[in-house]
Design a protein around this motif. Structure first.
Motif, PDB file in Angstrom:
ATOM      1  N   ASP A  39       0.874  -1.178   0.000  1.00  0.00           N
ATOM      2  CA  ASP A  39       0.000   0.000   0.000  1.00  0.00           C
ATOM      3  C   ASP A  39       0.907   1.223   0.000  1.00  0.00           C
ATOM      4  N   ARG A  41       0.319   4.331   0.098  1.00  0.00           N
ATOM      5  CA  ARG A  41      -0.033   5.373   1.069  1.00  0.00           C
ATOM      6  C   ARG A  41       0.560   5.061   2.430  1.00  0.00           C
ATOM      7  N   HIS A  42       0.470   3.809   2.832  1.00  0.00           N
ATOM      8  CA  HIS A  42       1.010   3.382   4.124  1.00  0.00           C
ATOM      9  C   HIS A  42       2.530   3.521   4.143  1.00  0.00           C
ATOM     10  N   THR A  43       3.184   3.022   3.081  1.00  0.00           N
ATOM     11  CA  THR A  43       4.642   3.068   3.030  1.00  0.00           C
ATOM     12  C   THR A  43       5.152   4.492   2.909  1.00  0.00           C
ATOM     13  N   GLN A  45       4.022   7.088   4.363  1.00  0.00           N
ATOM     14  CA  GLN A  45       4.085   7.652   5.717  1.00  0.00           C
ATOM     15  C   GLN A  45       5.350   7.199   6.429  1.00  0.00           C
ATOM     16  N   LEU A  46       5.703   5.910   6.269  1.00  0.00           N
ATOM     17  CA  LEU A  46       6.927   5.394   6.872  1.00  0.00           C
ATOM     18  C   LEU A  46       8.151   6.111   6.307  1.00  0.00           C
ATOM     19  N   SER A  58       2.998   0.364  -6.578  1.00  0.00           N
ATOM     20  CA  SER A  58       2.150  -0.555  -5.809  1.00  0.00           C
ATOM     21  C   SER A  58       2.344  -1.996  -6.279  1.00  0.00           C
ATOM     22  N   HIS A  60       0.448  -5.487  -4.924  1.00  0.00           N
ATOM     23  CA  HIS A  60      -0.440  -6.127  -3.955  1.00  0.00           C
ATOM     24  C   HIS A  60      -1.062  -7.371  -4.573  1.00  0.00           C
ATOM     25  N   ASP A  86       2.956  -3.908   4.152  1.00  0.00           N
ATOM     26  CA  ASP A  86       2.485  -2.856   5.055  1.00  0.00           C
ATOM     27  C   ASP A  86       3.182  -2.912   6.404  1.00  0.00           C
ATOM     28  N   ALA A  87       3.511  -4.114   6.862  1.00  0.00           N
ATOM     29  CA  ALA A  87       4.166  -4.271   8.156  1.00  0.00           C
ATOM     30  C   ALA A  87       4.812  -5.638   8.227  1.00  0.00           C
TER      31      ALA A  87
END
Length: 284
Positions: A39, A41-43, A45-46, A58, A60, A86-87
């Motif tokens: 994702d 958007r999630h990455t 932020q990191l 992307s 997925h 994502d994690a």
């Protein structure tokens, strides 16, 4: 130089606490040409937190097969690429398998940048045997399929490890109690490395009650660990096994076990476990 050209880096990222991103992972993410993210958007932020501005693409479950070709071609041409989920560690109940396979098929180097994994983190603190374990990931979402899978695992002697989501954790635990029984020891690791991290120990019924009756405890991400079944002394003799084998040719597993139990006087649960093993061996 932190990365080699034409190399795919499989990079583990934090499962909650951002301080768990290793210095090596940081350097690789800042140096590769592109990051393939589950994702973006999630990455993003990191990356923003660490001041990294590497371009993202992307990757997925819904587009991985389609994108493998272009990504491997880019790697074969000399570009470097990092793969993140994502994690945690990519490919562990996350996308990336098809890309890694395609990279190997094209003789593209694949390098691990190890780090956080909720699977390993949960095992390390559970207090259950860790010398041998079975990782089952997420069980089927639908109840009937989930129970069939659990029935196939009921005699597994190694520690069992599952992932589960907040909206299914209650149903999953109730199924575990129904199939594994009331005496089996288990551990629930919730929200590992995050603010509301919690580890619960007890028998399956005790844990199910704690989760089902407390809405706050049903929030977050879960790792569920179950102690393996105790070794069973094989009390089933050759005659009973032959009877069971013949009945399995004509009847479902549960019915074949029940009839064999009536004919031999042996415990139905023991025969059911043997019938499951025989059926699995036959279909393998």
């Amino acid at each position: 130089m932190f990365v080699q050209p034409g190399t795919l880096y499989v990079v583990a990222t934090p499962i909650g606490n951002l301080h768990d991103l290793s210095p090596r992972a940081r350097d690789v993410l800042a140096t590769v040409g592109t990051i393939a993210a589950e994702d973006t958007r999630h990455t993003r932020q990191l990356l923003r937190h660490f001041g990294i501005d590497t371009p993202l693409i992307s990757l997925h479950d819904h587009n991985e097969r389609d994108r493998c070709g272009e990504l491997v071609a880019t790697l074969a041409a000399g570009a470097s690429l990092a793969l993140v989920s994502d994690a945690g560690t990519p490919l562990v109940s996350d996308p990336g398998y098809h890309l890694v396979c395609a990279a190997h098929a094209a003789d593209v180097p694949v390098v691990a940048v190890p780090g956080p994994s909720s699977l390993i983190a949960a095992l390390s603190i559970a207090g259950l045997p860790t010398d041998r374990f079975v990782f089952e990931g997420f069980l089927p979402a639908r109840g009937p399929a989930r129970r069939v899978r659990l029935e196939a695992l009921v005699r597994e002697e190694r520690t069992l490890v599952f992932f589960e989501s907040s909206h299914r954790i209650g149903e999953m635990l109730e199924d575990l109690v129904a199939i594994f029984g009331s005496e089996r020891e288990a551990v629930i690791a919730r929200e590992l490395t995050k603010r509301f991290e919690e580890t619960l120990h007890g028998t399956l019924p005790v844990l199910a009650e704690k989760i089902v009756t407390d809405v706050e405890r049903r929030r977050g991400e879960f790792v569920v660990l179950v102690r393996g079944a105790p070794p069973v002394l094989d009390e089933v003799g050759a005659d009973a096994m032959r009877t069971l084998s013949i009945l399995l040719e004509e009847l479902p597993v549960r019915q074949a076990a029940a009839i064999t139990a009536r004919l031999t006087g042996l415990k139905k649960n023991l025969l059911y476990a043997r019938a499951l093993e025989m059926a699995a061996h036959k279909s393998a």
